[in-house]
Design a protein around this motif. Sequence first.
Motif, PDB file in Angstrom:
ATOM      1  N   SER A  41      -1.070  12.574  -7.584  1.00 49.50           N
ATOM      2  CA  SER A  41      -2.435  12.978  -6.851  1.00 49.50           C
ATOM      3  C   SER A  41      -3.402  13.608  -8.110  1.00 49.50           C
ATOM      4  O   SER A  41      -4.371  13.842  -7.820  1.00 49.50           O
ATOM      5  CB  SER A  41      -2.081  13.745  -5.585  1.00 49.50           C
ATOM      6  N   SER A  95      -7.394  12.669  -0.437  1.00 49.56           N
ATOM      7  CA  SER A  95      -6.552  12.442   0.887  1.00 49.56           C
ATOM      8  C   SER A  95      -7.282  11.895   2.014  1.00 49.56           C
ATOM      9  O   SER A  95      -7.553  12.783   2.842  1.00 49.56           O
ATOM     10  CB  SER A  95      -6.309  13.915   1.367  1.00 49.56           C
ATOM     11  N   MET A 100       1.000   4.159  -3.084  1.00 48.90           N
ATOM     12  CA  MET A 100       0.376   5.358  -2.895  1.00 48.90           C
ATOM     13  C   MET A 100       1.532   6.337  -3.014  1.00 48.90           C
ATOM     14  O   MET A 100       1.145   7.381  -3.365  1.00 48.90           O
ATOM     15  CB  MET A 100       0.094   5.361  -1.226  1.00 48.90           C
ATOM     16  N   ARG A 146      -9.990   5.025   4.471  1.00 43.82           N
ATOM     17  CA  ARG A 146      -9.747   4.219   3.167  1.00 43.82           C
ATOM     18  C   ARG A 146     -10.908   3.104   3.270  1.00 43.82           C
ATOM     19  O   ARG A 146     -11.248   2.519   2.100  1.00 43.82           O
ATOM     20  CB  ARG A 146      -8.569   3.806   3.059  1.00 43.82           C
ATOM     21  N   VAL A 179      -8.912   7.132  -2.527  1.00 45.08           N
ATOM     22  CA  VAL A 179      -7.983   7.685  -1.311  1.00 45.08           C
ATOM     23  C   VAL A 179      -6.758   8.846  -1.606  1.00 45.08           C
ATOM     24  O   VAL A 179      -6.709   9.601  -0.666  1.00 45.08           O
ATOM     25  CB  VAL A 179      -7.383   6.533  -0.430  1.00 45.08           C
ATOM     26  N   LYS A 180      -6.169   8.432  -2.656  1.00 47.93           N
ATOM     27  CA  LYS A 180      -5.004   9.026  -2.688  1.00 47.93           C
ATOM     28  C   LYS A 180      -5.509  10.588  -3.070  1.00 47.93           C
ATOM     29  O   LYS A 180      -4.749  11.552  -2.815  1.00 47.93           O
ATOM     30  CB  LYS A 180      -4.189   8.399  -3.990  1.00 47.93           C
ATOM     31  N   VAL A 202      -6.838   9.018   3.543  1.00 41.85           N
ATOM     32  CA  VAL A 202      -6.090   7.910   4.040  1.00 41.85           C
ATOM     33  C   VAL A 202      -6.639   7.263   5.266  1.00 41.85           C
ATOM     34  O   VAL A 202      -6.724   5.905   5.742  1.00 41.85           O
ATOM     35  CB  VAL A 202      -4.688   8.202   4.235  1.00 41.85           C
ATOM     36  N   GLU A 203      -7.248   7.984   6.130  1.00 40.18           N
ATOM     37  CA  GLU A 203      -7.757   7.580   7.388  1.00 40.18           C
ATOM     38  C   GLU A 203      -9.042   6.930   7.413  1.00 40.18           C
ATOM     39  O   GLU A 203      -9.501   6.064   8.157  1.00 40.18           O
ATOM     40  CB  GLU A 203      -7.686   8.680   8.517  1.00 40.18           C
ATOM     41  N   ASP A 226       0.693  -1.220  -0.075  1.00 46.60           N
ATOM     42  CA  ASP A 226      -0.015  -0.053  -0.015  1.00 46.60           C
ATOM     43  C   ASP A 226       0.645   1.290   0.061  1.00 46.60           C
ATOM     44  O   ASP A 226       0.452   2.154  -0.838  1.00 46.60           O
ATOM     45  CB  ASP A 226      -1.005   0.102   1.188  1.00 46.60           C
ATOM     46  N   SER A 227       1.779   1.486   0.775  1.00 51.52           N
ATOM     47  CA  SER A 227       2.671   2.429   0.704  1.00 51.52           C
ATOM     48  C   SER A 227       3.227   3.011  -0.214  1.00 51.52           C
ATOM     49  O   SER A 227       3.140   4.227  -0.708  1.00 51.52           O
ATOM     50  CB  SER A 227       3.538   2.464   2.064  1.00 51.52           C
TER      51      SER A 227
END
Length: 184
Positions: free
Chosen positions: A46, A159, A41, A164, A155-156, A161-162, A37-38
């Motif tokens: 974006s 923004s 991302m 998702r 999500v990207k 992320v929290e 994921d990281s």
Amino acid sequence: MPYGEILPGDYWKVDQYKDHHPVFNLSVLAEIRVTMDSEAMKRMDSHIMDDTDLAGPLFFALMMGVFLLLTGKVHFGYIYGMGAVGCVSMYLILNLMCEQGIDIYRVISVLGYCLLPMVLLAFLSLIIPLKGVAGLIFAPLCILWCTHSSALMFVKVLSLVEQRLLVAYPIGLLYTCFALLTIF
């Protein structure tokens, strides 16, 4: 010859490199911190959804309908109806969840392009019947693939992320409906 020097004719001589396994070296993997994921991302821009396109999603929906028609299922209305309701619902959900908002064309574009694994599942239904074990294997894989790719984009770009999982859940339900259309 030094240890790190490789000559053009030496690629087939494996014995001298038997202690050197860069693929399986865990310290190298830990240094570059390979996580699914990281890394995805970080690599995703974006501004990936700045250029919306509706021809591709309509083509994918048409191809899914054609493949289902070849298996004897006339589901064009269901595909476009479920797609329209799903896109409007995701548009409302995403605009309620984020501050900057998103327009409907971007939602349709992302959800439609991420429908490609479902189109592949519909094509696969031409070759093998999906009402048995094959459906239990391939359908969840396609649902997860579609859900992960579209939720990652939303999500990207927004923004979130929290949140998702809150984004991925309704998307997964939408693609589950498409998978059920394909199987039954």
